[in-house]
Scaffold this motif. Structure first.
Motif, PDB file in Angstrom:
ATOM      1  N   TRP A   1       0.814  -1.221   0.000  1.00 48.27           N
ATOM      2  CA  TRP A   1       0.000   0.000   0.000  1.00 48.27           C
ATOM      3  C   TRP A   1       0.843   1.265   0.000  1.00 48.27           C
ATOM      4  N   ASP A   2       2.003   1.215   0.663  1.00 47.65           N
ATOM      5  CA  ASP A   2       2.870   2.379   0.776  1.00 47.65           C
ATOM      6  C   ASP A   2       4.055   2.329  -0.176  1.00 47.65           C
ATOM      7  N   GLY A   3       4.134   1.302  -1.002  1.00 48.71           N
ATOM      8  CA  GLY A   3       5.219   1.175  -1.954  1.00 48.71           C
ATOM      9  C   GLY A   3       6.520   0.667  -1.382  1.00 48.71           C
ATOM     10  N   GLU A   4       6.555   0.342  -0.091  1.00 45.69           N
ATOM     11  CA  GLU A   4       7.804  -0.043   0.552  1.00 45.69           C
ATOM     12  C   GLU A   4       8.211  -1.484   0.279  1.00 45.69           C
ATOM     13  N   ASN A   5       7.248  -2.359   0.030  1.00 50.87           N
ATOM     14  CA  ASN A   5       7.528  -3.760  -0.250  1.00 50.87           C
ATOM     15  C   ASN A   5       7.141  -4.070  -1.684  1.00 50.87           C
ATOM     16  N   THR A   6       8.066  -4.652  -2.427  1.00 47.02           N
ATOM     17  CA  THR A   6       7.829  -4.959  -3.827  1.00 47.02           C
ATOM     18  C   THR A   6       8.108  -6.426  -4.105  1.00 47.02           C
ATOM     19  N   LYS A   7       7.501  -6.925  -5.179  1.00 46.72           N
ATOM     20  CA  LYS A   7       7.675  -8.297  -5.620  1.00 46.72           C
ATOM     21  C   LYS A   7       7.721  -8.296  -7.136  1.00 46.72           C
ATOM     22  N   TYR A   8       8.683  -9.040  -7.718  1.00 50.49           N
ATOM     23  CA  TYR A   8       8.847  -9.097  -9.157  1.00 50.49           C
ATOM     24  C   TYR A   8       8.898 -10.531  -9.643  1.00 50.49           C
ATOM     25  N   ALA A   9       8.348 -10.760 -10.828  1.00 51.04           N
ATOM     26  CA  ALA A   9       8.569 -12.023 -11.504  1.00 51.04           C
ATOM     27  C   ALA A   9      10.040 -12.139 -11.890  1.00 51.04           C
ATOM     28  N   ASP A  10      10.558 -13.369 -11.885  1.00 47.26           N
ATOM     29  CA  ASP A  10      11.959 -13.577 -12.239  1.00 47.26           C
ATOM     30  C   ASP A  10      12.285 -13.044 -13.633  1.00 47.26           C
ATOM     31  N   SER A  11      11.329 -13.094 -14.534  1.00 49.74           N
ATOM     32  CA  SER A  11      11.566 -12.696 -15.906  1.00 49.74           C
ATOM     33  C   SER A  11      11.814 -11.201 -16.072  1.00 49.74           C
ATOM     34  N   VAL A  12      11.413 -10.393 -15.096  1.00 47.15           N
ATOM     35  CA  VAL A  12      11.555  -8.943 -15.215  1.00 47.15           C
ATOM     36  C   VAL A  12      12.422  -8.339 -14.123  1.00 47.15           C
ATOM     37  N   LYS A  13      12.795  -9.115 -13.131  1.00 39.53           N
ATOM     38  CA  LYS A  13      13.579  -8.594 -12.013  1.00 39.53           C
ATOM     39  C   LYS A  13      14.905  -8.023 -12.511  1.00 39.53           C
ATOM     40  N   GLY A  14      15.219  -6.817 -12.064  1.00 36.25           N
ATOM     41  CA  GLY A  14      16.422  -6.133 -12.503  1.00 36.25           C
ATOM     42  C   GLY A  14      16.217  -5.243 -13.703  1.00 36.25           C
ATOM     43  N   ARG A  15      15.100  -5.403 -14.408  1.00 36.74           N
ATOM     44  CA  ARG A  15      14.800  -4.575 -15.572  1.00 36.74           C
ATOM     45  C   ARG A  15      13.601  -3.659 -15.342  1.00 36.74           C
ATOM     46  N   PHE A  16      12.617  -4.133 -14.592  1.00 39.32           N
ATOM     47  CA  PHE A  16      11.395  -3.377 -14.337  1.00 39.32           C
ATOM     48  C   PHE A  16      11.399  -2.865 -12.905  1.00 39.32           C
ATOM     49  N   THR A  17      10.785  -1.703 -12.695  1.00 41.98           N
ATOM     50  CA  THR A  17      10.650  -1.123 -11.372  1.00 41.98           C
ATOM     51  C   THR A  17       9.214  -0.661 -11.173  1.00 41.98           C
ATOM     52  N   ILE A  18       8.583  -1.144 -10.108  1.00 41.06           N
ATOM     53  CA  ILE A  18       7.221  -0.751  -9.785  1.00 41.06           C
ATOM     54  C   ILE A  18       7.260   0.298  -8.679  1.00 41.06           C
ATOM     55  N   SER A  19       6.394   1.296  -8.773  1.00 37.58           N
ATOM     56  CA  SER A  19       6.342   2.358  -7.778  1.00 37.58           C
ATOM     57  C   SER A  19       4.936   2.951  -7.761  1.00 37.58           C
ATOM     58  N   ARG A  20       4.679   3.801  -6.781  1.00 32.38           N
ATOM     59  CA  ARG A  20       3.374   4.453  -6.705  1.00 32.38           C
ATOM     60  C   ARG A  20       3.501   5.793  -6.016  1.00 32.38           C
ATOM     61  N   VAL A  21       2.586   6.696  -6.338  1.00 30.21           N
ATOM     62  CA  VAL A  21       2.444   7.982  -5.673  1.00 30.21           C
ATOM     63  C   VAL A  21       0.983   8.067  -5.252  1.00 30.21           C
TER      64      VAL A  21
END
Length: 122
Positions: free
Chosen positions: A53-73
């Motif tokens: 909810w606060d953007g502090e914890n993220t989870k990525y699929a292995d296929s995109v980890k290191g290339r994609f970044t998720i965030s929110r405002v």
């Protein structure tokens, strides 16, 4: 109900970048976990990334980890997916989603956006 609308998709060459946005509207109370999914032609829908909810914890699929970044405002009711080093395998319709709980648990989302097309040429 809650409405989620994606934007930012497009046509790019391998190695290029895109930034997707997801804006929410309608009846809402507290912020909850959100995420991104994608579905390529003829393939199953695939989890891409999620954040708390606060953007502090993220989870990525292995296929995109290191290339994609998720965030929110949250003040802007907007979630983002920065997509770097795009490859043809990333071609898909990308949908944003909102979950029931504050943290991502792996449960299915409650609400979905309509999707935005990302096409990476080869």
């Amino acid at each position: 109900q809650v409405q989620l609308v994606e934007s930012g998709g497009g046509l790019v060459q391998p190695g290029e970048s895109l930034k997707l946005s997801c804006t929410r509207s309608g009846r809402t109370t507290e912020q909850t976990a959100m995420g991104w999914f994608r579905q390529a032609p003829g393939k199953e829908r695939e989890f891409v990334a999620a954040l708390s909810w606060d953007g502090e914890n993220t989870k990525y699929a292995d296929s995109v980890k290191g290339r994609f970044t998720i965030s929110r405002v949250n003040a802007r009711n907007t979630m983002y997916l920065q997509m770097n080093s795009l490859q043809p395998e990333d071609t898909a319709v990308y949908c944003c989603a909102q979950y029931r709980w504050l943290l991502y648990t792996g449960a299915p989302p409650e609400f979905w956006g309509q999707g935005t097309q990302v096409t990476v040429t080869s």
